[in-house]
Write a protein that holds these residues in place. Structure first.
Motif, PDB file in Angstrom:
ATOM      1  N   GLN A 385     -11.066  -1.260 -11.444  1.00  0.00           N
ATOM      2  CA  GLN A 385     -10.274  -0.506 -12.417  1.00  0.00           C
ATOM      3  C   GLN A 385      -9.025   0.007 -11.692  1.00  0.00           C
ATOM      4  N   PHE A 386      -7.871  -0.572 -11.987  1.00  0.00           N
ATOM      5  CA  PHE A 386      -6.656  -0.212 -11.262  1.00  0.00           C
ATOM      6  C   PHE A 386      -5.998   1.021 -11.888  1.00  0.00           C
ATOM      7  N   ASN A 387      -6.733   2.137 -11.881  1.00  0.00           N
ATOM      8  CA  ASN A 387      -6.150   3.392 -12.340  1.00  0.00           C
ATOM      9  C   ASN A 387      -5.485   4.097 -11.157  1.00  0.00           C
ATOM     10  N   THR A 388      -4.865   5.237 -11.427  1.00  0.00           N
ATOM     11  CA  THR A 388      -4.099   5.923 -10.388  1.00  0.00           C
ATOM     12  C   THR A 388      -4.959   6.342  -9.200  1.00  0.00           C
ATOM     13  N   PRO A 389      -6.161   6.930  -9.399  1.00  0.00           N
ATOM     14  CA  PRO A 389      -6.973   7.255  -8.212  1.00  0.00           C
ATOM     15  C   PRO A 389      -7.281   6.029  -7.361  1.00  0.00           C
ATOM     16  N   MET A 390      -7.602   4.896  -7.997  1.00  0.00           N
ATOM     17  CA  MET A 390      -7.945   3.694  -7.239  1.00  0.00           C
ATOM     18  C   MET A 390      -6.743   3.154  -6.480  1.00  0.00           C
ATOM     19  N   LEU A 391      -5.573   3.164  -7.075  1.00  0.00           N
ATOM     20  CA  LEU A 391      -4.382   2.687  -6.385  1.00  0.00           C
ATOM     21  C   LEU A 391      -4.115   3.509  -5.131  1.00  0.00           C
ATOM     22  N   ASN A 392      -4.257   4.825  -5.243  1.00  0.00           N
ATOM     23  CA  ASN A 392      -4.049   5.679  -4.074  1.00  0.00           C
ATOM     24  C   ASN A 392      -5.134   5.464  -3.028  1.00  0.00           C
ATOM     25  N   ALA A 393      -6.379   5.235  -3.461  1.00  0.00           N
ATOM     26  CA  ALA A 393      -7.459   4.977  -2.512  1.00  0.00           C
ATOM     27  C   ALA A 393      -7.226   3.668  -1.764  1.00  0.00           C
ATOM     28  N   LEU A 394      -6.776   2.630  -2.462  1.00  0.00           N
ATOM     29  CA  LEU A 394      -6.486   1.366  -1.795  1.00  0.00           C
ATOM     30  C   LEU A 394      -5.294   1.501  -0.852  1.00  0.00           C
ATOM     31  N   ALA A 395      -4.314   2.315  -1.236  1.00  0.00           N
ATOM     32  CA  ALA A 395      -3.178   2.570  -0.342  1.00  0.00           C
ATOM     33  C   ALA A 395      -3.645   3.297   0.917  1.00  0.00           C
ATOM     34  N   PHE A 396      -4.610   4.206   0.762  1.00  0.00           N
ATOM     35  CA  PHE A 396      -5.189   4.869   1.929  1.00  0.00           C
ATOM     36  C   PHE A 396      -5.737   3.837   2.909  1.00  0.00           C
ATOM     37  N   LEU A 434      -0.675  11.249   8.425  1.00  0.00           N
ATOM     38  CA  LEU A 434      -0.004  11.890   7.299  1.00  0.00           C
ATOM     39  C   LEU A 434      -0.143  11.080   6.019  1.00  0.00           C
ATOM     40  N   MET A 435       0.335   9.820   6.031  1.00  0.00           N
ATOM     41  CA  MET A 435       0.345   9.074   4.784  1.00  0.00           C
ATOM     42  C   MET A 435      -1.060   8.648   4.374  1.00  0.00           C
ATOM     43  N   SER A 436      -1.913   8.299   5.332  1.00  0.00           N
ATOM     44  CA  SER A 436      -3.302   8.011   4.974  1.00  0.00           C
ATOM     45  C   SER A 436      -3.931   9.218   4.303  1.00  0.00           C
ATOM     46  N   SER A 437      -3.806  10.384   4.942  1.00  0.00           N
ATOM     47  CA  SER A 437      -4.392  11.599   4.373  1.00  0.00           C
ATOM     48  C   SER A 437      -3.790  11.924   3.020  1.00  0.00           C
ATOM     49  N   LEU A 438      -2.459  11.779   2.893  1.00  0.00           N
ATOM     50  CA  LEU A 438      -1.816  12.129   1.624  1.00  0.00           C
ATOM     51  C   LEU A 438      -2.238  11.192   0.500  1.00  0.00           C
ATOM     52  N   PHE A 439      -2.357   9.896   0.782  1.00  0.00           N
ATOM     53  CA  PHE A 439      -2.836   8.999  -0.263  1.00  0.00           C
ATOM     54  C   PHE A 439      -4.273   9.332  -0.643  1.00  0.00           C
ATOM     55  N   GLY A 440      -5.097   9.718   0.349  1.00  0.00           N
ATOM     56  CA  GLY A 440      -6.444  10.172   0.022  1.00  0.00           C
ATOM     57  C   GLY A 440      -6.423  11.432  -0.828  1.00  0.00           C
ATOM     58  N   ILE A 441      -5.522  12.359  -0.498  1.00  0.00           N
ATOM     59  CA  ILE A 441      -5.404  13.604  -1.261  1.00  0.00           C
ATOM     60  C   ILE A 441      -4.916  13.325  -2.680  1.00  0.00           C
ATOM     61  N   PHE A 442      -3.876  12.494  -2.804  1.00  0.00           N
ATOM     62  CA  PHE A 442      -3.374  12.167  -4.142  1.00  0.00           C
ATOM     63  C   PHE A 442      -4.474  11.518  -4.983  1.00  0.00           C
ATOM     64  N   GLY A 443      -5.190  10.543  -4.391  1.00  0.00           N
ATOM     65  CA  GLY A 443      -6.279   9.908  -5.124  1.00  0.00           C
ATOM     66  C   GLY A 443      -7.331  10.905  -5.557  1.00  0.00           C
ATOM     67  N   ALA A 444      -7.672  11.844  -4.656  1.00  0.00           N
ATOM     68  CA  ALA A 444      -8.691  12.844  -4.974  1.00  0.00           C
ATOM     69  C   ALA A 444      -8.223  13.796  -6.068  1.00  0.00           C
ATOM     70  N   ILE A 445      -6.940  14.189  -6.027  1.00  0.00           N
ATOM     71  CA  ILE A 445      -6.428  15.096  -7.065  1.00  0.00           C
ATOM     72  C   ILE A 445      -6.461  14.407  -8.426  1.00  0.00           C
ATOM     73  N   TYR A 446      -5.968  13.175  -8.491  1.00  0.00           N
ATOM     74  CA  TYR A 446      -6.013  12.455  -9.771  1.00  0.00           C
ATOM     75  C   TYR A 446      -7.456  12.256 -10.236  1.00  0.00           C
ATOM     76  N   PHE A 447      -8.371  12.017  -9.310  1.00  0.00           N
ATOM     77  CA  PHE A 447      -9.758  11.697  -9.660  1.00  0.00           C
ATOM     78  C   PHE A 447     -10.533  12.925 -10.128  1.00  0.00           C
ATOM     79  N   TRP A 448     -10.418  14.045  -9.380  1.00  0.00           N
ATOM     80  CA  TRP A 448     -11.209  15.235  -9.716  1.00  0.00           C
ATOM     81  C   TRP A 448     -10.432  16.261 -10.539  1.00  0.00           C
TER      82      TRP A 448
END
Length: 602
Positions: A385-396, A434-448
């Protein structure tokens, strides 16, 4: 004051002040950490743009901001201010953004919900862990407004002697107001002490809660990876933070009481002078990196856990290799304690000792590779499912791979000695941390976000934000490896003008600066989406992602006490595509012989 019943416990609904300001509810405290860290994210990002503007357009008047901030120098940024900007950018992003977001915000919000607990083990201590951040917030912000000198300017590592010498840039009382050596450095030390105490309070709470307050049936092997990562991170904090806190106090004594813990005896160099006795500047580096290398994993392990949850949910498949993922988290944390010396290969350490640090550093690639291949295995032939949380997780995952590969170069002592103080290190750091953590954070914010606020963020603008961030961040940080191979030094006010062999690198610096400006302003889309969705986002049910971990069985947002009845856990956290269910997932509370629809309210 109303009363809420959750199973056998009775929870009294607190008044407004106790519910939203001095709250003991782990969810509100997590949101407090989230909002506070996002505010400092804007500050830290703004400082980064100031640094990049100087590097991208050296020697000339800075566009727009020159007249606003540097009119006294003809629109040019002076070297002392540049030193302050890069020092405070790193300090703010690490200690006031990444760590509070990952461990403070999501650690607080998720741990009780994912293990079926009504709250943290020590609610009052939890409240104090947030409010101990406020002296740090205030002190670090006020340091920018010191009448002379401004905030700390000794780098985020604050190496002696420049950071410890009381008279590094002046004499008497005036020395405390000189750039980077006086009150700015003292306030930096005070702020980090409060951050450390706050983190230690949180780590004790997390460990106790996870060990003692799991719901019936919630064994350790049924916890989601997000909770496992917070658990291991809390152990890291509890063991490593006291070392840094002691070092901060010792340097504070050097600054205020003229002790010599980190200064050699009878040092006279320019206007730097020390008294009798004598310490060792390298002692600070050992104490600092003994914490700060585990801190790298404090900033990445929670993101790894949350990304694991997001990838499994949006792949609609069980997480590939659950137990190896847990063991790899523990392996990364354990190895993280014995590799701090790779930051000091240039310090003149015994080559035999350096070889030990080198081998241990290279070994970290093994558990890291386990995680990467297991994430890839989870997505293999999946119904993604290519939603916003997943895109950020894959970018991580993508950013972590690039940063990890560049890290292997620096693990080798001979290579690191050549590139240690170049922009190659800056590029690696921003990719893997930085960017790994931020993409993880963005994915987590969109997800939760739906669980936190009962609403979803806008999906279209979320994808726009992701696209801008992904492209601009790679355009900003990947060329840093190239200019680093060209030996452009880091932390220099005008690196191109300082060395003739870097004269051909200015074009890349300008390109990186333009990319950084796009990256920075792109974050305003996220901020606007976040703020708008708080009040006008589409309402979300209990389980908008059809996830099966325990937090999605609670209402959105969860009430005080979290669950209407104490949950009982029968299953693991990643039972997707199960043949036992008419849906493609089975929640952890589903009875072994009952369909998911009968046990999961929407």
């Amino acid at each position: 004051m109303s009363t809420i019943h959750t199973g056998a416990a009775v929870h009294h609904e607190p008044n407004f002040l106790r519910k939203y300001i001095f709250s003991e509810d782990h969810k509100i405290i997590g949101i407090q950490f989230l909002i506070s860290a996002l505010i400092f994210f804007l500050l830290g990002g703004g400082l980064a743009l100031m640094v990049r503007l100087q590097l991208g357009f050296p020697g000339g008047n800075l566009p727009i901001i020159g007249k606003m901030f540097f009119a006294h120098t003809g629109g040019r940024m002076d070297p002392d201010t540049y030193n302050m900007f890069f020092s405070m950018h790193a300090s703010v992003m690490i200690f006031f953004v990444i760590i509070p977001l990952l461990t403070g915000a999501f650690g607080n919000f998720l741990i009780p919900l994912t293990i079926g607990a009504p709250d943290m083990a020590f609610p009052k201590l939890n409240m104090m862990s947030y409010w101990f951040m406020w002296p740090a917030f205030v002190v670090i912000t006020l340091s920018f407004f010191l009448p002379i000198g401004g905030a700390a300017a000794s780098g985020w590592t604050s190496y002696p002697t420049i950071a410890s010498a009381t008279t590094a840039a002046g004499h008497g009382v005036e020395s405390y107001f000189q750039a980077g050596s006086g009150w700015g450095q003292i306030m930096w030390l005070m702020a980090l002490i409060f951050v450390g105490v706050s983190s230690m309070m949180g780590s004790v709470n997390y460990i106790t809660t996870i060990i003692n307050m799991r719901a019936p049936g919630m064994t350790l092997n049924r916890m989601p990876l997000s909770t496992w990562s917070m658990f291991i991170t809390a152990i890291l904090q509890a063991m490593a933070l006291p070392i840094l806190t002691v070092a901060l106090f010792l340097q504070l004594l050097d600054k205020t009481c003229n002790t010599n813990y980190f200064l050699p005896a009878a040092l006279i160099s320019g206007n730097i002078s020390t008294g009798p006795g004598g310490g060792q500047p390298l002692l600070w580096q050992h104490l600092f990196w003994f914490y700060s290398h585990p801190a790298v994993y404090i900033m990445i392990l929670p993101a790894m856990g949350m990304v694991s949850d997001i990838i499994a949910t949006n792949s609609r498949k069980p997480l590939f290799g659950y137990k190896p993922m847990v063991y790899s988290l523990a392996g990364i944390a354990g190895l993280g304690f014995i590799v701090w010396g790779h930051h000091m290969f240039q310090s003149g350490m015994d080559p035999r000792l350096g070889t030990g640090f080198m081998v241990a550093t290279i070994m970290i690639a093994l558990p890291s590779a386990v995680k990467v291949f297991n994430w890839l295995g989870t997505t293999w032939k999946a119904n993604i499912q290519f939603n916003t949380p997943m895109l950020n997780a894959l970018a991580f995952v993508a950013m972590f791979i690039i940063g990890g590969l560049s890290g292997i170069f620096m693990a080798a002592t001979p290579v690191d000695i050549s590139i240690h103080d170049t922009y190659f290190i800056v590029g690696h750091l921003h990719y893997v941390l930085l960017m790994s953590s931020l993409f993880g954070i963005f994915g987590a914010i969109y997800f939760w976000f739906p669980k936190m606020f009962g609403r979803k963020m806008n999906e279209t603008w979320g994808k726009v934000h992701f696209a801008i961030t992904f492209i601009a961040s790679n355009c900003t940080f990947f060329p840093m490896h190239i200019v680093g191979i060209g030996l452009q030094p880091r932390r220099y006010y005008e690196p191109i003008g300082s060395f003739e062999f870097t004269r051909d690198l200015q074009g890349l610096n300008t390109f990186m600066t333009i990319s950084a400006l796009i990256l920075g302003f792109g974050q305003l889309i996220f901020m606007a989406n976040f703020a708008y969705s708080l009040f006008a986002g589409p309402k979300a049910g209990r389980n908008p992602w059809n996830s099966n971990s325990l937090e999605w069985t609670a209402p959105s947002p969860p009430p005080h006490g979290n669950f209407e009845v104490t949950p009982v856990v029968y299953r693991g956290p990643y039972e997707y595509a199960s043949p036992e269910s008419t849906d493609d997932y089975l929640p952890q509370t589903a009875l072994l012989d009952a369909p998911a629809k009968a046990t999961t309210p929407h």
